[in-house]
Write a protein that holds these residues in place. Structure first.
Motif, PDB file in Angstrom:
ATOM      1  N   GLU A 144      59.831  56.574 -18.366  1.00 56.68           N
ATOM      2  CA  GLU A 144      59.153  56.012 -17.205  1.00 56.68           C
ATOM      3  C   GLU A 144      60.049  54.983 -16.515  1.00 56.68           C
ATOM      4  N   PRO A 145      59.792  54.699 -15.246  1.00 55.75           N
ATOM      5  CA  PRO A 145      60.600  53.697 -14.541  1.00 55.75           C
ATOM      6  C   PRO A 145      60.428  52.307 -15.173  1.00 55.75           C
TER       7      PRO A 145
ATOM      8  N   ALA B 158      50.498  50.753   0.673  1.00 59.91           N
ATOM      9  CA  ALA B 158      51.075  51.993   0.144  1.00 59.91           C
ATOM     10  C   ALA B 158      50.674  53.175   1.017  1.00 59.91           C
TER      11      ALA B 158
ATOM     12  N   TYR C  23      60.427  51.331  -5.307  1.00 56.42           N
ATOM     13  CA  TYR C  23      60.039  52.739  -5.285  1.00 56.42           C
ATOM     14  C   TYR C  23      61.049  53.556  -4.487  1.00 56.42           C
TER      15      TYR C  23
ATOM     16  N   GLY D  17      51.784  49.054  -9.278  1.00 60.20           N
ATOM     17  CA  GLY D  17      51.475  49.794  -8.051  1.00 60.20           C
ATOM     18  C   GLY D  17      52.341  50.995  -7.773  1.00 60.20           C
ATOM     19  N   LEU D  18      53.233  51.349  -8.688  1.00 59.45           N
ATOM     20  CA  LEU D  18      54.078  52.534  -8.449  1.00 59.45           C
ATOM     21  C   LEU D  18      53.224  53.789  -8.372  1.00 59.45           C
TER      22      LEU D  18
ATOM     23  N   LEU E 240      51.715  54.148  -4.943  1.00 56.17           N
ATOM     24  CA  LEU E 240      52.720  54.550  -3.947  1.00 56.17           C
ATOM     25  C   LEU E 240      52.937  56.053  -3.995  1.00 56.17           C
ATOM     26  N   GLU E 241      53.099  56.585  -5.189  1.00 54.92           N
ATOM     27  CA  GLU E 241      53.348  58.016  -5.307  1.00 54.92           C
ATOM     28  C   GLU E 241      52.123  58.814  -4.874  1.00 54.92           C
TER      29      GLU E 241
ATOM     30  N   PRO F  66      54.319  60.196 -13.880  1.00 52.77           N
ATOM     31  CA  PRO F  66      55.718  59.906 -14.218  1.00 52.77           C
ATOM     32  C   PRO F  66      56.211  58.569 -13.674  1.00 52.77           C
ATOM     33  N   LEU F  67      55.462  57.994 -12.735  1.00 50.49           N
ATOM     34  CA  LEU F  67      55.898  56.715 -12.178  1.00 50.49           C
ATOM     35  C   LEU F  67      55.420  55.520 -12.988  1.00 50.49           C
ATOM     36  N   CYS F  68      54.494  55.735 -13.901  1.00 53.22           N
ATOM     37  CA  CYS F  68      53.875  54.599 -14.586  1.00 53.22           C
ATOM     38  C   CYS F  68      54.769  54.051 -15.691  1.00 53.22           C
ATOM     39  N   PRO F  69      55.226  52.794 -15.588  1.00 56.45           N
ATOM     40  CA  PRO F  69      56.090  52.249 -16.640  1.00 56.45           C
ATOM     41  C   PRO F  69      55.410  52.204 -18.000  1.00 56.45           C
TER      42      PRO F  69
ATOM     43  N   ALA G 129      53.248  54.530 -19.070  1.00 60.11           N
ATOM     44  CA  ALA G 129      52.872  55.889 -19.479  1.00 60.11           C
ATOM     45  C   ALA G 129      51.367  56.042 -19.669  1.00 60.11           C
TER      46      ALA G 129
END
Lengths: 460, 554, 157
Positions: free
Chosen positions: A34-35, A212, A284, C80-81, C84-85, C132-135, C137
Motif C-alpha cells: 500500500e502507499p 476530492a 496522490y 483520504g487517498l 480521491l481514487e 489499493p490506495l489505503c495505507p 489495507a
C-alpha cells in the motif's frame, strides 16, 4: 545474464531506486504493497526545507533578513547532523563536500523531473533560489523543489496575489487564510503586499461538497470549462498582474493541462496552494505519476507485501511476497533494495508492545544509535510534542553504501542488501523537512550500489 | 452566553442572588436549578464547562447497583434520578447493556450475583431499564464473541450513558437562556467580604481578555470539584477532600455495543464500555496529591487497566486506543478506607454555620449520576437562605433540545447533511439540530471527519453557546478525539473559530499549538500499534506544516 | 456449576450489608431466587430474552465478519487517498470511503434503533478501486457494504 535487482516499496525512494536501475540497464522489479508517506505529501520536494523555530537548523542568515537558500541549508544540515542520511551519503565535512552534495542533488532531481514530465507532473525548483509557497491555510513553506500545480505559486517571484475561493467548497475562510499569510510574510521579513480575495461561483452541477470530487470532476473538459469561465469573469475583481492562487483541486490527472489553460486564459500566473492534511491530492498525483513513470521505464511492477528474503552463501538470493490472494510469490534477486518506509508505509511497525522491522527483524535505532526495537513505541517518545522523539527519528542503520548494518561493529547484514528512504535511521522527516529529498537521493544512491553489487556477485 | 447577548454586557449594579464558582456538573446543575426558580444567578468557570472532573467521568448515569448492599435508598434515588435525566435530555443519553462475566476464581458466585441483579431489576423500571438475563458461556459469547474462554457464565444488566461534558454545557446553556450570567475562562481571583466578614461576591478575571470584574452576590457557592479545598481556603472556610484520580483509555471506535465488566488484579471492578462513538476502559481510583491543573496518565495506570480488561476480553489489546484521559474525583475526606469504599457521598456546607463565614457555601463530593439531586439539595438550601419560595423544576423541565424527538433522516435530507453527521448533531443538540442548521449557509460542511462535527455546529457553539477556545471544542462538540486526533480537523477548526471570534493570526497559531500539545499529552501514554502511523501523519500535519509566524522554538 | 459454587461468597455478602433495609431486601430476594432455581424456572432461551428486552434499542448480535472488519477499519489514519481514487473513477457512494470507514462506529446500533437500516445502501459498486490506495489495507468495499446493511441489520464497525 543481466543483473536482477528487486526493490521493495513503491514510494519515492523505491521508485527513484527502480528508475535509476532501469537507467543503468539493470533488470529491476519493484514490489509494493500500500502507499505510504510519499502519497501523503503536500506538494513540495523538500531537500532541506527551512524549518521555522529550529535552533539548530538555521534558515536565515544572521545579518541579512532573507532566508538562506537550499544549498546553504543542506550544508548546515550535513554539518549539524552526522547521523542524517545526507551526511552518510555525501560525507560529513560540510565545507568541502557541500558544493558536491548540492551538485549531486541537482543531478538526481533533474533525472526525476525528466522521468515525471511525460506523465503530467512537473518538478521545478533550485537549490540556489528559494520557493516561497502558501498552503491552503495561508502558512508559507520555504523550500527547494515543488511539484506540478503549486510550482507557479512562488511568492518570492509574484508577491501580489489573488486568493481564490470556490463558493461552497470546504476551505478555510479566505479572510482568515489571508490574515495568516500576511503574518507569515511579516515573519519572513517580506514587504507586506495586500492580497485580494476572489470568490468564484461555480454552477451547481459541479460537486462542491468535497475537494476530492471536485478535483476529479475538473479532469473533465466541460467541467473545467465552467471553472475557466467563472475565473475569466472574475478578472476585474482580481486585478491585473496578480498571482491567482487556487485551492488544490484543479484536477487529478489533468491538473497540469488545466493550469496551463488557465494561465493562458487569464493572462496571469496561476498556481494551486500547497495542500494540507487531510487533503492528499498532491501526494496522490505524485503516486500516480510515479507508477506511470515506472511502467514507462520498463520496471516490472508487482503488488504484494514482502514477507521474507531468502539467503544463501552470505547473500540474499530471493524476495518472497504475498500476492493479492495471499499466495507466496518468489522473485530471484542479485541485490535487494528495501525502501519500505516507516510506520505509515509499513517498513516499521509496533506489534505486541515492541517496535520492529518486520521483514528481517533488523535493529531499529534512533538518531544517536540507541535501539528502539524490542520496546514499546511509547517508551521512545518524549513529553512534549516538539521534543526530539527517538521513535520518530528511528530506522535502520546503514553504512556509507546504504547497506543496513547490525551489531556494534556496524558490519553490513549482507553485501547485496540496501536501504533507502524513510526506512533509514537518523532523521525525522516531519521535523527536519528533508523527507522526500532523502527518499530521492538515497533511492538513487542505493540503486547505484545495488547495481554494482548485483553485477559483481562475488565481491564482499 | 453569546457574544452579543445582554449577559455579557456590563453586569447590572444589583447584586446577584447567587454566584456559583465552578462550571462542572454541580455548578452548572445548581445554576440551572436556581435560574428555573427565578433566582438571579452568575456562573463562572475557570476553563470550559466540565473541564475539571466531569468530562473525565465514565459518563454513566447509573442506578447505583453497588449501593444495594449498603443502602438501597441510595439506589432508589439514583434510579429515579436517572429516569429524570433521561426525560429531560433524551437526546443525550444512550443505552448501555452490560455484560458481567463470572469467573471460577471470582470470590462471589453466580447465584449471589444473580440475587443482586434480581434486586436491581426491581429498581430498573424507575430508569427505563431492562431486566437482567442469565447466560451460559456459549450464550454470552454470542453477545460478545471476544469474551474469555475461562468464564463459567455471565449476566446482563442495563445502564445509561451520557456525554458528561455536553450535559454540563446543556445545564449551563439552559441557565443562561433563563437569564443567568454565565461565562467560561473566568477564574476566581479573590472573594469579596464586607466589613462584617460576610462573603458578598468575588473578583474574577477573564483569562482570555485579562479583564477583571467584581461580581456581587448575596450568596456565593463553591462548586469547584477537586479544587473545592483550595477555593474554600480562599474564603477562610476550609473543606477537606480526599481527591481520587481516575483514568480512562479511550478507544478509536466502539469495541462493542455492550459494556463488559472486568476485574483488576486487586479485585476492583472496571469496565470496557461504549461511550458515544468510542469505547472507554477504566477506571482507576488512586489517592491524588499532585497538581490538579496538570494531570498525567502513567504507564502503570495504563497497564493496570489493560491487564484487567484482558481477563474478560483477551483480544482487547488488538483494539486501537486513541488517547487516555485523567480526572480527579472530589471525594469528601475520610481516613483509613481504601479509595473505593469511600462512598460517593456529597455534602452542602453552609460556611456561615460551620465556619463563621456567612454568605459562602460549598457543594462537594458526589458523583455525576447524582448531580441533579445534589443541585436540588443545594438550591433548596440556598433559596431558603435567600427567601425564594419556588419548587425545583429541574426534574421535569427539558434541557435545551430535549423537548422533542428529532428525525435524523429528515434532517439529513432537508439540509443535505450526511446521515452520520445528522445523527451526531442530534445527539448533542436534540430538537435544536434543525434550527442550528437553518442558521448556516453551508450546513453540510464538515470540520471533523471522525465524529463527524459540522462547521455549522462549531459556529453555533461560538455564536449561541459562548465557546471561546479551540480546546473547548474538544469537550463541547467532541472535536479531534477520534482516529485522526486532530490532524484532519485542528487547522480547519482553528480557521473557522478565527473567523467566528475574529482572532489575529498569532492567537490562532497559539490556539492550534495548545490544542496539538493537549492532544499529544493525551496520546503519548497509549501510543501503540496502528496508532503510531496515525501520529506520523499527525506530525506531518502540524510539525511539517508549521509556519514562520510565532513558531515556537525547539 | 455446582450448587455450592454458585453460592460462594454468601456469608461475605451478608456481613457486608449496610442497613437492615438492605438485609431485608437481600433475604427476600434471595429466598425467592432459591425457590425459583429449585423449581428450575429458568428462561429456555436467554439470548432471545435479551434480544426481546432490547428490541427497541437497536442491539443486535454481532456476526462473524463484523469484528475483524471493525478491527481493520480501526487502522484508518484519515488520509483520504481512498476518497480521491473513488472520486477519480467516478464513484458516488452515499458516504465517501473515508467517511464510511471513520463514521461507522456507533452507526450500526443507532440506525437499527431508528429503523434506518438500508438508508446507506447502494451507491457503492464495490469496484474496490479504493482499496489499493489505503495505507492501512482496510477492505473498504466490505465496510461500505456493511453500512448498507445486509438484510437490514447494519452492524457496529
Amino acid at each position: 545474464m543481466s543483473a536482477r535487482v528487486v526493490v521493495v516499496g513503491g514510494g519515492l525512494a523505491g521508485a527513484s531506486a527502480a528508475l535509476e536501475l532501469a537507467r543503468e540497464g539493470v533488470e529491476a522489479t519493484l514490489v509494493r504493497a500500500e502507499p505510504g508517506a510519499t502519497a501523503l505529501g503536500w506538494g513540495t520536494l523538500d531537500v532541506a526545507g527551512a524549518v521555522p523555530g529550529s535552533r539548530r537548523l538555521r534558515w536565515r542568515a544572521p545579518l541579512r533578513e532573507a532566508p538562506l537558500v537550499g544549498a546553504d541549508r543542506l550544508a548546515i544540515l550535513i554539518g549539524t547532523f552526522a547521523s542524517h542520511p545526507y551526511a552518510r551519503v555525501f560525507g560529513r565535512d560540510a565545507r568541502s563536500e557541500a558544493g558536491a552534495a548540492a551538485e549531486r542533488v541537482k543531478e538526481v532531481v533533474a533525472a526525476l523531473a525528466a522521468a515525471l514530465a511525460p506523465h503530467g507532473l512537473a518538478l521545478e525548483g533550485s537549490l540556489d533560489e528559494n520557493r516561497l509557497l502558501a498552503d491552503a491555510h495561508g502558512i508559507v513553506r520555504v523550500t527547494d523543489f515543488v511539484f506540478g500545480a503549486a510550482a507557479g505559486g512562488n511568492l518570492a517571484e509574484v508577491p501580489e496575489i489573488a486568493w481564490v475561493s470556490l463558493a461552497g467548497l470546504p476551505a478555510d475562510p479566505a479572510r482568515v487564510a489571508l490574515r495568516r499569510l500576511a503574518a507569515e510574510r511579516a515573519a519572513l521579513g517580506l514587504t507586506p503586499v495586500p492580497a485580494r480575495s476572489v470568490e468564484l461561483r461555480l454552477p451547481g452541477a459541479l460537486p462542491l461538497d468535497s475537494p476530492a470530487r471536485l478535483a476529479a470532476a475538473l479532469d473533465r473538459p466541460e467541467a473545467f470549462a465552467e471553472l475557466a469561465r467563472a475565473a475569466d469573469a472574475a478578472r476585474p475583481e482580481a486585478g491585473a498582474g496578480r498571482l491567482w492562487l487556487f485551492p488544490p483541486v484543479l484536477g487529478l490527472d489533468r491538473a497540469a493541462a488545466n493550469l496551463a489553460a488557465l494561465r493562458e486564459r487569464l493572462g496571469a500566473p496561476v498556481a494551486e496552494t500547497l495542500a494540507a492534511v487531510p487533503d492528499a491530492t498532491p501526494g496522490y498525483r505524485l503516486h500516480r505519476a510515479l507508477e506511470a513513470a515506472l511502467a514507462a521505464a520498463g520496471v516490472a511492477l508487482r503488488r504484494g507485501r514482502v514477507t521474507r528474503l531468502e539467503s544463501g552463501g552470505g547473500r540474499f538470493r530471493a524476495v518472497v511476497f504475498e500476492d493479492e490472494v495471499g499466495e507466496p510469490v518468489r522473485l530471484d534477486a542479485d541485490a535487494v533494495v528495501l525502501a519500505t518506509g516507516r510506520f505509515i508505509g509499513g517498513g516499521l511497525r509496533e506489534r505486541g508492545g515492541a517496535v520492529e522491522e518486520p521483514i528481517l527483524g533488523l535493529p531499529v535505532v534512533d538518531g544517536r544509535g540507541e535501539r528502539v526495537d524490542g520496546r514499546p513505541a511509547r517508551a521512545s517518545v518524549r513529553r512534549r510534542y516538539l521534543d526530539l522523539h527517538p521513535l520518530f527519528a528511528a530506522g535502520v542503520s546503514s553504512d556509507a553504501r546504504l547497506r543496513p548494518t547490525t551489531g556494534a561493529d556496524a558490519s553490513p547484514v549482507a553485501p547485496n542488501l540496501f536501504a533507502a528512504g524513510d526506512l533509514l535511521a537518523g532523521f525525522d522527516p516531519a521535523r527536519d523537512r528533508t523527507g522526500l529529498g532523502v527518499a530521492l537521493v538515497t533511492g538513487v544512491v542505493a540503486a547505484r550500489h545495488a547495481a554494482d553489487a548485483a553485477r559483481e556477485p562475488d565481491a564482499p | 452566553m453569546s457574544g452579543a447577548s445582554p449577559r455579557t454586557a456590563p453586569v447590572s449594579s444589583d447584586p446577584f442572588d447567587v454566584l456559583v464558582v465552578g462550571g462542572g456538573i454541580n455548578g452548572a446543575g445548581v445554576a440551572r436549578d436556581l435560574a428555573l426558580r427565578g433566582a438571579r444567578v452568575a456562573l463562572v468557570e475557570k476553563r470550559e464547562f466540565g473541564s475539571g472532573t466531569s468530562w473525565a467521568s465514565s459518563g454513566m448515569i447509573h442506578g447505583g447497583l453497588r449501593y444495594l448492599q449498603h443502602d438501597p435508598e441510595v439506589t432508589l434515588h439514583s434510579c429515579v434520578d436517572s429516569g429524570h435525566i433521561q426525560r429531560i435530555a433524551p437526546h443525550l443519553v444512550f443505552r448501555i447493556p452490560f455484560l458481567m462475566p463470572i469467573f471460577p476464581d471470582d470470590p462471589i458466585g453466580a447465584e449471589i450475583v444473580e440475587v443482586g441483579l434480581e434486586m436491581y431489576d426491581r429498581y430498573q423500571p424507575f430508569k427505563g431499564g431492562r431486566p437482567h438475563t442469565r447466560l451460559s458461556p456459549a450464550q454470552a459469547r454470542r453477545l460478545e464473541p471476544g469474551l474469555s474462554d475461562a468464564i463459567e457464565g455471565a449476566f446482563t444488566l442495563d445502564e445509561w450513558g451520557i456525554d458528561a461534558a455536553r450535559l454540563c454545557a446543556a445545564n449551563a446553556l439552559d441557565a443562561a437562556e433563563r437569564g443567568a450570567f454565565v461565562r467560561t475562562h473566568t477564574e476566581l481571583v479573590a472573594f469579596v467580604k464586607d466589613a462584617s466578614g460576610r462573603v458578598c461576591g468575588a473578583r474574577v478575571r477573564d483569562r482570555i481578555t485579562g479583564e477583571e470584574r467584581r461580581i456581587e452576590a448575596r450568596e456565593t457557592l463553591n462548586t469547584t470539584g477537586p479544587w473545592v479545598a483550595r477555593v474554600s481556603e480562599m474564603a477562610g472556610a476550609p473543606v477537606r477532600l480526599r481527591p481520587g484520580k481516575g483514568i480512562h483509555l479511550v478507544f478509536e471506535r466502539r469495541v462493542s455495543d455492550l459494556a463488559v465488566y472486568a476485574k483488576g488484579i486487586d479485585g476492583r471492578d472496571m469496565f470496557t464500555f461504549p461511550h458515544e462513538q468510542n469505547s472507554m476502559a477504566g477506571t482507576t481510583d488512586d489517592d491524588f496529591y499532585g497538581d490538579l491543573d496538570h494531570m498525567e496518565v502513567t504507564e502503570d495506570e495504563v497497564a493496570y487497566v489493560l491487564q484487567a480488561m484482558e481477563r474478560s476480553l483477551p483480544g482487547i489489546r488488538e483494539h486501537r486506543v486513541a488517547h487516555a484521559i485523567a480526572g480527579v474525583r472530589p471525594t469528601l475526606y475520610g481516613f483509613g478506607s481504601y479509595e473505593d469504599e469511600l462512598s460517593r457521598d456529597y455534602a452542602v456546607f453552609d460556611h456561615g454555620e460551620r465556619d463563621g463565614v456567612p454568605g459562602f457555601w460549598t457543594l462537594a463530593g458526589g458523583k455525576l449520576a447524582a448531580y441533579r439531586l445534589m443541585a436540588e439539595d443545594a438550591s433548596d438550601r440556598l433559596c431558603a437562605a435567600l427567601g425564594i419560595d419556588a419548587p425545583c423544576r429541574t426534574h421535569d423541565t427539558p434541557l435545551p433540545g430535549g423537548d422533542a424527538p428529532i428525525d435524523p433522516r429528515e434532517v439529513s435530507r432537508r439540509f443535505g447533511v450526511g446521515l452520520p453527521a445528522a445523527l451526531r448533531l442530534g445527539f448533542r443538540h436534540g430538537a435544536r439540530a434543525a434550527s442550528l442548521l437553518s442558521a448556516s449557509e453551508a450546513p453540510a460542511r464538515t470540520v471533523c471527519l471522525c465524529e463527524p462535527v459540522l462547521d455549522a455546529e462549531l459556529r453555533h457553539a461560538v455564536y449561541a453557546e459562548g465557546l471561546r477556545t479551540l480546546e473547548d471544542a474538544c469537550l463541547r462538540v467532541r472535536l479531534g478525539i477520534g482516529a485522526c486526533q486532530g490532524a484532519g480537523c485542528g487547522a480547519r477548526a482553528t480557521a473557522v473559530l478565527a473567523e467566528a471570534l475574529d482572532w489575529p493570526a498569532e492567537r490562532a497559531g497559539a490556539e492550534l499549538a495548545g490544542f496539538v500539545d493537549a492532544r499529544w499529552h493525551a496520546i503519548a501514554p497509549v501510543l501503540a500499534g496502528d496508532h503510531v502511523a496515525a501520529l506520523e501523519l499527525h506530525r506531518a500535519a502540524f510539525l511539517g506544516a508549521r509556519g514562520f509566524a510565532s513558531a515556537e522554538e525547539f | 456449576m455446582s450448587f455450592w459454587r454458585g453460592y460462594r461468597g454468601f456469608f461475605r455478602q451478608i456481613l457486608d450489608t449496610g442497613t437492615f433495609a438492605a438485609l431485608r431486601l437481600q433475604v427476600r430476594t434471595g429466598a425467592l431466587h432459591v425457590l425459583r432455581s429449585l423449581s428450575r424456572r429458568r428462561s429456555p432461551d436467554p439470548v432471545a430474552l435479551f434480544l426481546a428486552n432490547y428490541a427497541g434499542d437497536g442491539v443486535r448480535l454481532p456476526d462473524a465478519g463484523e469484528r475483524p472488519l471493525a478491527l481493520a477499519a480501526g487502522r484508518c489514519v484519515a488520509c483520504g487517498l481512498c476518497s480521491l481514487e473513488c472520486a477519480r473513477v467516478g464513484g458516488r457512494p452515499p458516504l465517501d470511503p473515508r467517511e464510511a470507514v471513520l463514521a461507522g462506529s456507533r452507526l450500526g446500533i443507532d440506525l437499527a434503533r431508528l429503523g434506518l437500516e438500508g438508508e446507506l445502501a447502494g451507491g457503492c459498486d464495490a469496484c474496490r478501486a479504493c482499496e489499493p490506495l489505503c495505507p492501512a489495507a482496510i477492505p473498504i468495499a466490505r465496510v461500505q457494504a456493511r453500512l448498507g446493511g445486509p438484510e437490514g441489520a447494519p452492524p457496529t464497525l
